[in-house]
Design a protein around this motif. Sequence first.
Motif, PDB file in Angstrom:
ATOM      1  N   SER A  10       6.518   7.320 -22.824  1.00 13.51           N
ATOM      2  CA  SER A  10       6.003   7.289 -21.459  1.00 13.51           C
ATOM      3  C   SER A  10       6.400   8.585 -20.748  1.00 13.51           C
ATOM      4  O   SER A  10       7.310   9.290 -21.173  1.00 13.51           O
ATOM      5  N   CYS A  11       5.687   8.872 -19.678  1.00 15.04           N
ATOM      6  CA  CYS A  11       5.962  10.088 -18.907  1.00 15.04           C
ATOM      7  C   CYS A  11       7.339   9.998 -18.261  1.00 15.04           C
ATOM      8  O   CYS A  11       7.762   8.908 -17.894  1.00 15.04           O
ATOM      9  N   PRO A  14       6.264  13.051 -22.820  1.00 16.05           N
ATOM     10  CA  PRO A  14       5.242  13.874 -23.477  1.00 16.05           C
ATOM     11  C   PRO A  14       5.076  15.259 -22.839  1.00 16.05           C
ATOM     12  O   PRO A  14       4.889  16.258 -23.541  1.00 16.05           O
ATOM     13  N   VAL A  33      -1.246  11.440 -28.009  1.00 16.88           N
ATOM     14  CA  VAL A  33      -0.835  10.452 -27.004  1.00 16.88           C
ATOM     15  C   VAL A  33      -1.661   9.188 -27.179  1.00 16.88           C
ATOM     16  O   VAL A  33      -2.765   9.224 -27.724  1.00 16.88           O
ATOM     17  N   PRO A  38      -0.063   9.686 -19.959  1.00 20.92           N
ATOM     18  CA  PRO A  38       0.335  10.917 -20.653  1.00 20.92           C
ATOM     19  C   PRO A  38      -0.852  11.849 -20.932  1.00 20.92           C
ATOM     20  O   PRO A  38      -0.707  13.063 -20.869  1.00 20.92           O
ATOM     21  N   ASN A  41      -1.411  13.655 -17.611  1.00 22.34           N
ATOM     22  CA  ASN A  41      -0.285  14.515 -17.238  1.00 22.34           C
ATOM     23  C   ASN A  41      -0.117  15.705 -18.179  1.00 22.34           C
ATOM     24  O   ASN A  41       0.136  16.827 -17.731  1.00 22.34           O
ATOM     25  N   VAL A  42      -0.251  15.471 -19.482  1.00 17.76           N
ATOM     26  CA  VAL A  42      -0.130  16.565 -20.459  1.00 17.76           C
ATOM     27  C   VAL A  42      -1.280  17.551 -20.260  1.00 17.76           C
ATOM     28  O   VAL A  42      -1.067  18.770 -20.274  1.00 17.76           O
TER      29      VAL A  42
END
Length: 68
Positions: A10-11, A14, A33, A38, A41-42
């Motif tokens: 979870s963030c 990653p 992912v 993620p 966000n990534v």
Amino acid sequence: MKEVDARGLSCPQPVLLLAEALKGSDKEITVLVDDFAPLENVSRYAQNHGCTVKHNDKGDYTEIICTR
């Protein structure tokens, strides 16, 4: 090409793994992912750090291909 397996994480984990991978000299980094947060966000982090981002849906997970 470097591959970062962030499935099941979870963030922010990653994103932190991608940040570490970006310190290397690889031109292409693939992050795996398996959740929407993620993925978003990534992708955002990679774009904010000068990468071009592509997604490949693999069914159970998504490959995020970050190219400098």
